[in-house]
Design an enzyme around this catalytic site. Structure first.
Site, PDB file in Angstrom:
ATOM      1  N   ASN A  91     -10.367  -0.219   0.477  1.00 38.67           N
ATOM      2  CA  ASN A  91      -8.926  -0.087   0.416  1.00 38.67           C
ATOM      3  C   ASN A  91      -8.222  -0.686  -0.946  1.00 38.67           C
ATOM      4  O   ASN A  91      -8.437  -2.244  -1.232  1.00 38.67           O
ATOM      5  CB  ASN A  91      -8.298  -0.891   1.479  1.00 38.67           C
ATOM      6  CG  ASN A  91      -6.686  -1.080   1.668  1.00 38.67           C
ATOM      7  OD1 ASN A  91      -6.215  -0.616   0.523  1.00 38.67           O
ATOM      8  ND2 ASN A  91      -6.208  -1.475   2.633  1.00 38.67           N
ATOM      9  N   CYS A 108       0.738  -1.121  -0.172  1.00 42.01           N
ATOM     10  CA  CYS A 108       0.051   0.122   0.028  1.00 42.01           C
ATOM     11  C   CYS A 108       0.764   1.173  -0.049  1.00 42.01           C
ATOM     12  O   CYS A 108       0.162   2.438  -0.141  1.00 42.01           O
ATOM     13  CB  CYS A 108      -0.976  -0.031   1.137  1.00 42.01           C
ATOM     14  SG  CYS A 108      -2.159  -1.463   1.178  1.00 42.01           S
ATOM     15  N   HIS A 137      -3.321   6.891   2.742  1.00 45.08           N
ATOM     16  CA  HIS A 137      -3.553   5.671   1.991  1.00 45.08           C
ATOM     17  C   HIS A 137      -5.022   5.441   2.730  1.00 45.08           C
ATOM     18  O   HIS A 137      -5.340   5.384   3.999  1.00 45.08           O
ATOM     19  CB  HIS A 137      -2.925   4.555   2.251  1.00 45.08           C
ATOM     20  CG  HIS A 137      -3.327   3.224   2.184  1.00 45.08           C
ATOM     21  ND1 HIS A 137      -3.961   2.581   0.991  1.00 45.08           N
ATOM     22  CD2 HIS A 137      -3.258   2.055   3.080  1.00 45.08           C
ATOM     23  CE1 HIS A 137      -4.262   1.667   1.192  1.00 45.08           C
ATOM     24  NE2 HIS A 137      -3.944   0.933   2.142  1.00 45.08           N
TER      25      HIS A 137
HETATM   26  N1  COA Z   1     -18.007  -8.042  10.238  1.00 45.57           N
HETATM   27  C1  COA Z   1     -18.700  -8.429  11.250  1.00 45.57           C
HETATM   28  N2  COA Z   1     -17.841  -8.760  12.358  1.00 45.57           N
HETATM   29  C2  COA Z   1     -16.624  -8.818  12.203  1.00 45.57           C
HETATM   30  C3  COA Z   1     -15.935  -8.722  10.970  1.00 45.57           C
HETATM   31  C4  COA Z   1     -16.933  -8.119   9.909  1.00 45.57           C
HETATM   32  N3  COA Z   1     -16.460  -8.015   8.649  1.00 45.57           N
HETATM   33  N4  COA Z   1     -14.673  -8.922  10.925  1.00 45.57           N
HETATM   34  C5  COA Z   1     -14.226  -9.035  12.055  1.00 45.57           C
HETATM   35  N5  COA Z   1     -15.436  -9.210  13.033  1.00 45.57           N
HETATM   36  C6  COA Z   1     -15.560  -9.623  14.278  1.00 45.57           C
HETATM   37  C7  COA Z   1     -14.400 -10.532  14.704  1.00 45.57           C
HETATM   38  O1  COA Z   1     -14.553 -11.479  14.609  1.00 45.57           O
HETATM   39  C8  COA Z   1     -14.241 -10.082  16.119  1.00 45.57           C
HETATM   40  O2  COA Z   1     -15.357 -11.019  16.769  1.00 45.57           O
HETATM   41  P1  COA Z   1     -15.146 -11.673  18.282  1.00 45.57           P
HETATM   42  O3  COA Z   1     -14.986 -10.448  19.219  1.00 45.57           O
HETATM   43  O4  COA Z   1     -16.267 -12.598  18.238  1.00 45.57           O
HETATM   44  O5  COA Z   1     -13.938 -12.335  17.965  1.00 45.57           O
HETATM   45  C9  COA Z   1     -14.939  -8.591  16.283  1.00 45.57           C
HETATM   46  O6  COA Z   1     -15.640  -8.323  15.178  1.00 45.57           O
HETATM   47  C10 COA Z   1     -13.832  -7.509  16.665  1.00 45.57           C
HETATM   48  O7  COA Z   1     -12.899  -7.722  15.908  1.00 45.57           O
HETATM   49  P2  COA Z   1     -11.515  -6.923  15.842  1.00 45.57           P
HETATM   50  O8  COA Z   1     -10.486  -7.396  14.901  1.00 45.57           O
HETATM   51  O9  COA Z   1     -11.297  -6.617  17.324  1.00 45.57           O
HETATM   52  O10 COA Z   1     -12.172  -5.362  15.169  1.00 45.57           O
HETATM   53  P3  COA Z   1     -11.423  -4.221  15.131  1.00 45.57           P
HETATM   54  O11 COA Z   1     -12.273  -3.155  15.748  1.00 45.57           O
HETATM   55  O12 COA Z   1      -9.989  -4.173  15.483  1.00 45.57           O
HETATM   56  O13 COA Z   1     -11.820  -3.923  13.461  1.00 45.57           O
HETATM   57  C11 COA Z   1     -10.773  -4.021  11.394  1.00 45.57           C
HETATM   58  C12 COA Z   1     -11.137  -4.937  12.698  1.00 45.57           C
HETATM   59  C13 COA Z   1     -10.055  -5.039  10.491  1.00 45.57           C
HETATM   60  C14 COA Z   1     -11.445  -3.118  10.746  1.00 45.57           C
HETATM   61  C15 COA Z   1      -9.561  -3.164  12.309  1.00 45.57           C
HETATM   62  O14 COA Z   1      -8.519  -3.742  12.902  1.00 45.57           O
HETATM   63  C16 COA Z   1      -8.534  -2.507  11.037  1.00 45.57           C
HETATM   64  O15 COA Z   1      -9.193  -1.624  10.469  1.00 45.57           O
HETATM   65  N6  COA Z   1      -7.234  -2.779  10.902  1.00 45.57           N
HETATM   66  C17 COA Z   1      -6.454  -2.140   9.888  1.00 45.57           C
HETATM   67  C18 COA Z   1      -6.824  -2.795   8.712  1.00 45.57           C
HETATM   68  C19 COA Z   1      -6.089  -2.073   7.635  1.00 45.57           C
HETATM   69  O16 COA Z   1      -6.216  -0.964   7.325  1.00 45.57           O
HETATM   70  N7  COA Z   1      -5.334  -2.831   6.763  1.00 45.57           N
HETATM   71  C20 COA Z   1      -4.654  -2.381   5.734  1.00 45.57           C
HETATM   72  C21 COA Z   1      -3.396  -1.765   5.963  1.00 45.57           C
HETATM   73  S1  COA Z   1      -2.732  -1.305   4.580  1.00 45.57           S
END
Ligand code: COA
Length: 315
Positions: A272, A114, A242
């Site tokens: 993304n 990215c 990004h």
């Molecule tokens: N829909 C519903 N629930 C979801 C889900 C979805 N699409 N994806 C994950 N969950 C669930 C998980 O399984 C977890 O459930 P659990 O508590 O029963 O285990 C719960 O939601 C919380 O997950 P968590 O990972 O703590 O959520 P979060 O608030 O951290 O959000 C992301 C997840 C991926 C949105 C976040 O971590 C994020 O944005 N990370 C950076 C990603 C990124 O930008 N990547 C690219 C970089 S170049």
């Protein structure tokens, strides 16, 4: 540091619009969860038969048109991608063929995930400045078909990404203030996908850890760019991060104590798109008339590698 002028921008998105509701029919998720956790409302995926090369060539043609220059005037073509249609030839060579660029123009890909568009811009600038390429203009592309490497049964990743391409035509200029900082932390554990030695074809991501990495790295990177130019946030018109997650951008704003109006966001439309996201955002801003002569923009990429890079562009 010799600067660059961005003389034209372009973008191209594929034909298949996929809403959050569409995805909620595939995995256990909801429009509400995706919007509140990421800011994403929809994304575009390649339709059957649509390729990364077609997107990249589409964005490149649009950038040439906006720049008002012809393919023969291009001296270099650099494409940033981690989802090239083939391991070889490069995506850039496919664009070279599709646009009939001159044989004197080298073409190759860079892969900084990215951070790709920032890396490709600096690569192109350095080559133009070094004098090893002939021709005044370089074509710089960020283009991805990430849907090809998404596990559509994994709700942790499949809702986050989209396909698309953005491009810029650049030339050297000392009148357009430019800075660039880049870095990497060799760490494949948090975010990876596919490759010749991999049994895992799909994107794998430790979301929380990547969120932490981005939240720490992006504000630092903006400050490094500003410090290198002896500027503050007050001297900057826009910051284009990004477009991975709206909450990461909100965190950056807060940490820098900067006004929300300076931070461009469009992840709601495209999700993304990795190496394409900054280039697509710049083209949208250009189209909206936000990039006037003298407008200063700091762009920051971050992603797998781990990699990061920031650049100051003056329009
Ligand atoms: N829909 C519903 N629930 C979801 C889900 C979805 N699409 N994806 C994950 N969950 C669930 C998980 O399984 C977890 O459930 P659990 O508590 O029963 O285990 C719960 O939601 C919380 O997950 P968590 O990972 O703590 O959520 P979060 O608030 O951290 O959000 C992301 C997840 C991926 C949105 C976040 O971590 C994020 O944005 N990370 C950076 C990603 C990124 O930008 N990547 C690219 C970089 S170049």
């Amino acid at each position: 540091m010799t600067g660059i002028e961005i003389v034209g921008t372009g973008r191209c998105v594929p034909g298949r619009l996929v809403t959050n509701d569409d995805l909620s029919r595939l995995v256990d998720t909801s429009d509400e969860w995706i919007r509140t956790r990421t800011g994403i409302a929809q994304r575009y995926f390649c339709a059957e038969g649509e390729t990364n090369a077609q997107l990249a060539a589409g964005a490149a043609r649009a950038a040439l048109k906006r720049a008002g220059i012809s393919a023969e005037q291009i001296g270099l073509c650099v494409a940033a991608t981690f989802t090239a249609d083939h391991a070889m030839p490069s995506l850039a060579c496919e664009v070279h063929g599709a646009l009939s660029l001159p044989e004197s123009a080298p073409a190759f890909d860079v892969n900084a995930a990215c951070t790709g568009f920032i890396t490709a811009l600096e690569t192109a600038r350095s080559l133009l400045a070094g004098g090893s390429v002939t021709g005044e203009y370089a074509l710089v592309i960020g283009s991805e078909s990430i849907s090809r490497v998404l596990d559509m049964t994994d709700r942790n990743t499949c809702v986050l990404f989209g396909d698309g391409a953005g491009a810029a035509v650049i030339r050297l200029s000392d009148k357009h203030d430019y800075r660039c900082v880049m870095g990497a932390r060799g760490d494949a554990s948090l975010l990876h996908a596919g490759g010749a030695a991999s049994e895992e074809h799909f994107v794998h991501m430790e979301g929380k850890a990547v969120f932490r990495f981005a939240s720490e790295t992006v504000p630092k990177c903006v400050m490094q760019v500003l410090d290198s130019a002896k500027m503050t946030m007050d001297d900057i018109d826009y910051v284009v991060c990004h477009q991975a997650n709206g909450r990461i951008i909100d965190h950056v704003m807060k940490k820098l104590n900067a006004p929300a109006e300076k931070f461009y966001k469009n992840m709601q439309t495209y999700a993304n798109t990795s190496a394409a996201s900054i280039a697509i955002a710049l083209d949208e801003m250009n189209e909206k008339g936000l990039l006037c002569p003298g407008t200063r923009v700091v762009c920051v990429g971050f992603g797998a590698g781990l990699t990061w890079g920031g650049t100051l562009l003056t329009f």
